[in-house]
Scaffold this motif. Structure first.
Motif, short mmCIF file in Angstrom:
data_model
loop_
_atom_site.label_atom_id
_atom_site.label_comp_id
_atom_site.label_asym_id
_atom_site.label_seq_id
_atom_site.Cartn_x
_atom_site.Cartn_y
_atom_site.Cartn_z
N MET B 227 0.85 -1.18 0.00
CA MET B 227 0.00 0.00 0.00
C MET B 227 0.89 1.23 0.00
SD MET B 227 -2.96 0.85 2.73
CE MET B 227 -1.89 0.95 4.14
N VAL B 228 0.65 2.12 -0.96
CA VAL B 228 1.41 3.36 -1.04
C VAL B 228 0.55 4.47 -0.45
CG1 VAL B 228 2.49 5.02 -2.60
CG2 VAL B 228 2.64 2.57 -3.09
N THR B 229 1.09 5.22 0.49
CA THR B 229 0.30 6.29 1.11
C THR B 229 1.22 7.37 1.65
OG1 THR B 229 -1.36 6.80 2.79
CG2 THR B 229 0.24 5.09 3.34
N HIS B 230 0.70 8.56 1.83
CA HIS B 230 1.52 9.59 2.49
C HIS B 230 1.00 9.84 3.90
CE1 HIS B 230 -1.89 11.94 1.09
NE2 HIS B 230 -1.56 12.86 1.98
N GLU B 231 -0.07 9.12 4.31
CA GLU B 231 -0.65 9.32 5.64
C GLU B 231 -0.11 8.29 6.63
OE1 GLU B 231 -4.99 10.39 5.88
OE2 GLU B 231 -4.86 9.64 3.83
N PRO B 232 0.60 8.73 7.66
CA PRO B 232 1.14 7.77 8.65
C PRO B 232 0.04 6.95 9.31
CG PRO B 232 2.09 9.96 8.94
CD PRO B 232 1.00 10.11 7.94
N VAL B 233 -1.14 7.57 9.55
CA VAL B 233 -2.22 6.84 10.21
C VAL B 233 -2.66 5.63 9.38
CG1 VAL B 233 -4.48 7.08 11.28
CG2 VAL B 233 -2.99 9.08 11.09
N ILE B 234 -2.70 5.84 8.07
CA ILE B 234 -3.09 4.75 7.18
C ILE B 234 -1.96 3.73 7.10
CG2 ILE B 234 -3.66 4.16 4.77
CD1 ILE B 234 -5.96 5.46 6.32
N ALA B 235 -0.71 4.24 6.98
CA ALA B 235 0.45 3.35 6.88
C ALA B 235 0.55 2.45 8.10
CB ALA B 235 1.73 4.18 6.73
N ALA B 236 0.12 2.97 9.24
CA ALA B 236 0.22 2.21 10.50
C ALA B 236 -0.68 0.97 10.52
CB ALA B 236 -0.09 3.12 11.68
N HIS B 237 -1.59 0.86 9.51
CA HIS B 237 -2.41 -0.36 9.43
C HIS B 237 -1.60 -1.54 8.93
CE1 HIS B 237 -5.85 2.42 9.72
NE2 HIS B 237 -6.50 1.36 10.16
N ALA B 238 -0.52 -1.25 8.20
CA ALA B 238 0.29 -2.33 7.65
C ALA B 238 1.17 -2.94 8.74
CB ALA B 238 1.15 -1.80 6.51
N ARG B 239 1.76 -4.12 8.45
CA ARG B 239 2.61 -4.77 9.46
C ARG B 239 4.03 -4.28 9.36
NH1 ARG B 239 -0.53 -9.59 8.58
NH2 ARG B 239 -2.61 -8.82 9.11
N ARG B 240 4.33 -3.65 8.19
CA ARG B 240 5.71 -3.19 7.97
C ARG B 240 5.61 -1.90 7.18
NH1 ARG B 240 9.30 -6.45 3.67
NH2 ARG B 240 10.73 -4.73 3.17
N VAL B 241 6.43 -0.93 7.53
CA VAL B 241 6.36 0.36 6.87
C VAL B 241 7.73 0.72 6.29
CG1 VAL B 241 5.81 2.82 7.14
CG2 VAL B 241 4.57 1.10 8.49
N VAL B 242 7.74 1.01 4.99
CA VAL B 242 8.97 1.44 4.32
C VAL B 242 8.80 2.92 4.04
CG1 VAL B 242 10.40 1.21 2.26
CG2 VAL B 242 9.31 -0.82 3.26
N VAL B 243 9.74 3.74 4.49
CA VAL B 243 9.64 5.18 4.25
C VAL B 243 10.67 5.57 3.20
CG1 VAL B 243 9.78 7.49 5.27
CG2 VAL B 243 8.79 5.58 6.58
N LEU B 244 10.20 6.26 2.20
CA LEU B 244 11.07 6.76 1.14
C LEU B 244 11.33 8.24 1.36
CD1 LEU B 244 9.77 5.44 -2.32
CD2 LEU B 244 11.93 4.87 -1.22
N ARG B 245 12.54 8.65 1.04
CA ARG B 245 12.81 10.08 1.06
C ARG B 245 13.86 10.36 -0.02
NH1 ARG B 245 12.78 11.02 6.37
NH2 ARG B 245 10.61 11.66 6.23
N ASP B 246 13.58 11.32 -0.89
CA ASP B 246 14.50 11.71 -1.97
C ASP B 246 14.99 10.53 -2.80
OD1 ASP B 246 14.24 14.30 -1.08
OD2 ASP B 246 15.92 14.08 0.33
#
Lengths: 414, 264
Positions: B227-246
């Motif tokens: 799941m691609v999202t910019h909302e941390p609240v939504i991302a927090a539903h996943a079991r693993r979060v990958v954060v991209l920057r630049d």
């Protein structure tokens, strides 16, 4: 994507946008309409020529020995006319050797014809087509009487003053009474009516029923040929079409010998068949079909350009949809086929309306003008193929543009 | 909702590094996605924009991963690459054992059809088609027969509780219902991954929770979800979060670490 799916999708699009689809396909519609109408006129005239006109003038499986052809459809140049005019007439003395040379199974008749004034008591005189006949004439022409009788062999041999007249003449000369047993006067001589013949119909508004038949040796013959021994024609009928050439050769050999022609000289008489009478018609028909195809072709080209433009607009409008389809797994070919089918369905839809309109036009022409029309089944098939073909041709470019769209860019476009 | 369902196995950092360290080598069956040094550049009128500068991600089958990042971080580019809508300029992308980074258009179309189920922010349903026909579409391109297509599309719609809305067009459905039609369409081909791009971006918060519930139960039943999202609240539903920057990965952590870092 299966073909059926693509066609269903295209029909859906047409249903949703009925008016737009109609205008898009109008060019093809008009092109096909004129194509069908022109072809039906040419075809109808052809059938008329073949079945009605020439068919009535020239009996089935027969040919006529004449000094020159009497059915000249189209122009005959001056030199040919001068050559025709120099020819010697067929004489009654030619008939016996010709008949003797005919193969077994042949029927024959000699005759002369012309326009003669016919009078009857109590009505105004009328000009009629009068034919003096001998031999198997009525059998060859398959002509019978509706009342009275035909000539007896005795009347034929003695040249009795009896006639069989046509239904038109009955209507004009004897509107209220039974003509059988009454008399008509031609060239100052009286003839008894012994029969009323069947209707021969008409061609191009010209009736064939204004006729009088008399035995060949009756006095009327002198009114038909001023050269006393000349006759107009000997008609020969063979049991089959295949037997005609050999019979023609036999007649040709006799006539060339009688006219003392050297081998290098051309025939100075004509052996006229239905085919030779129709040869010129076939030539005109070629030009007519060409014109009938070339003119609607302009309409089709315009129609193709319109469809191509509308399809380009459709591709632009539906870029997002194409993006969705690609994201879901549509290959280039799927998109290509979808738009090609859409273009050709649209164009075939136009062609279908054009076919209906063309057939309607042909019907109207037949009803309101003397021009006979006939919508040939093959022209309907050609119309449908043209519809599909124009669609495919005009759809190729827009469809290939659609198929090459980049899915990411297409999805981004709203 | 999660406490009574057994958690799907989560890949560990060490495992991921082991898989990523083998350029050119086909990953084992456990790994549905492996990208090695993935790069994507765009030529924007002479100026080269480096959207991805070398991304290494490994996703185990059955994982539920959120890819997060601000706009311009490259997450949309990464999503397009993972979704096989686009190809990288450099690097490897292995999807379900196939090296898709080398594939041409029609092969990519086949992979999209077979391996990926898309769920978009704007739903991307065909407006003139019914819910049923929308869901049938991937099966049409897969060459499935009409009767089987109908049956599977019905089942998919029933599984997202839209069995009674099959003949409705998108404009006759609410936002949440539309997104559920899109989920049904994404699942109908039984894809290897469900790829969702801002799936709740056009929905109110109640409906967003409802859709997240659907994702949660899919993930629990073994479906791999990205799941691609910019909302941390939504991302927090996943079991693993990958954060991209630049254009590079800034962090790759499990839900617990992410949530505590975010202060949830």
């Amino acid at each position: 994507m299966p073909l059926f799916e693509a066609i269903r999708l295209a029909l859906d699009t047409i249903r949703v946008q009925k008016l737009k689809s109609f205008f898009t396909a109008l060019g093809v519609c008009i092109g096909v309409m004129f194509l069908i109408a022109v072809v039906s006129i040419v075809d109808g005239m052809g059938r008329y020529m073949e079945e009605d006109l020439v068919g009535k003038l020239i009996a089935v499986n027969s040919f006529e020995l004449r000094h020159r052809p009497n059915i000249n459809i189209g122009d005959v140049d001056d030199a040919t006319w001068r050559e025709y005019a120099r020819r010697q007439r067929i004489l009654d003395s030619d008939v016996e050797p010709v008949v003797e040379a005919l193969p077994e199974g042949a029927k024959w008749s000699m005759y002369s014809d012309g326009q003669v004034q016919v009078e009857a008591e109590g009505s105004r005189p009328r000009r009629a087509s009068v034919t003096a006949v001998d031999g198997d004439y009525f059998e060859i022409k398959r002509l019978d009487v509706t009342s009275g009788r035909l000539f007896t062999p005795g009347e034929m041999t003695t040249g009795a003053s009896v006639v069989v007249i046509g239904p038109d003449l009955v209507k004009r000369l004897f509107p209220t009474v039974d003509p059988i047993g009454r008399q008509v006067k031609m060239a100052g001589k009286f003839y008894s009516i012994i029969g009323v013949g069947e209707s021969l119909g008409s061609a191009f508004g010209m009736s064939f029923d204004n006729y009088v038949y008399a035995p060949f040796r009756s006095p009327i013959r002198r009114m038909l040929n001023f050269q006393s021994r000349a006759i107009d024609a000997v008609v020969v009928q063979m049991p089959t079409a295949e037997a005609i050439p050999s019979a023609q050769e036999a007649v040709r050999a006799v006539m060339r010998a009688r006219h003392q022609l050297r081998p290098a000289q051309k025939d100075d008489f004509s052996l006229q068949t239905a085919d030779s009478a129709l040869a010129f018609w076939d030539k005109i028909k070629g030009y007519l079909v060409l014109a009938g195809v070339a003119l609607p072709a302009f309409g089709l080209v315009v129609g193709a350009i319109v469809i191509m433009n509308i399809m380009l607009v459709a591709v632009a409008e539906r870029t997002h949809e194409i993006g969705i389809r690609k994201a879901l797994g549509a290959k280039r070919r799927d998109i290509l086929i979808q738009f090609l089918i859409e273009a050709s369905t649209l164009s075939t839809f136009g062609a279908a309306i054009g076919i209906a309109a063309g057939a309607g036009l042909a019907f109207v022409i037949r009803e309101v003008s003397p021009m006979p029309t006939y919508v040939a089944p093959w022209s309907i098939g050609v119309g449908v193929l043209i519809g599909a073909g124009v669609g495919i041709v005009s759809g190729v470019y827009p469809a290939s543009r659609a198929s090459l769209l980049d899915p990411v860019a297409a999805l981004r476009q709203e | 909702m999660t406490n009574h369902v057994e958690e799907a196995p989560l890949s560990t950092t060490a495992e991921r590094q082991a898989v990523l360290g083998l350029p050119g080598q086909t990953p084992s069956e456990d790994w549905v996605i492996v990208t090695r040094d993935l790069k994507r550049e765009y030529d924007m009128g002479g100026e080269i924009v480096r959207a991805l500068r070398g991304v290494n991600i490994a996703v185990r089958r059955n994982e539920y991963v959120a890819i997060m990042g601000p706009s311009g971080s490259g997450k949309s580019t990464l999503m397009n690459l993972i979704g096989c809508l686009d190809t990288p300029n450099a690097g490897e992308y292995w999807l379900n054992g196939q090296l898709v980074s080398q594939m041409k258009d029609d092969d990519l179309a086949r992979v999209r059809n077979k391996e990926i189920g898309f769920v978009f922010q704007t739903f991307n349903l065909l407006p003139r088609a019914t819910a049923l026909h929308n869901v049938e579409l991937p099966l049409v391109y897969a060459g499935v027969s009409a009767s089987e297509r109908k049956e599977r599309a019905f089942q998919a719609l029933a599984s997202v509780k839209l069995g009674d809305r099959v003949h409705h067009r998108p404009n006759e459905l609410s936002g949440g219902q539309r997104q559920r039609v899109a989920i049904a369409r994404a699942l109908v081909n039984r894809p290897s991954i469900l790829l969702a791009d801002e799936p709740t971006g056009n929905l109110d918060s109640a409906t967003s929770e409802e859709i997240m519930g659907v994702f949660e139960s899919l993930a629990s039943s073994g479906q791999t979800v990205i799941m691609v999202t910019h909302e941390p609240v939504i991302a927090a539903h996943a079991r693993r979060v990958v954060v991209l920057r630049d254009g590079v990965i800034a962090s790759d952590e499990n839900k617990g670490k992410f949530a505590s870092r975010m202060g949830f």
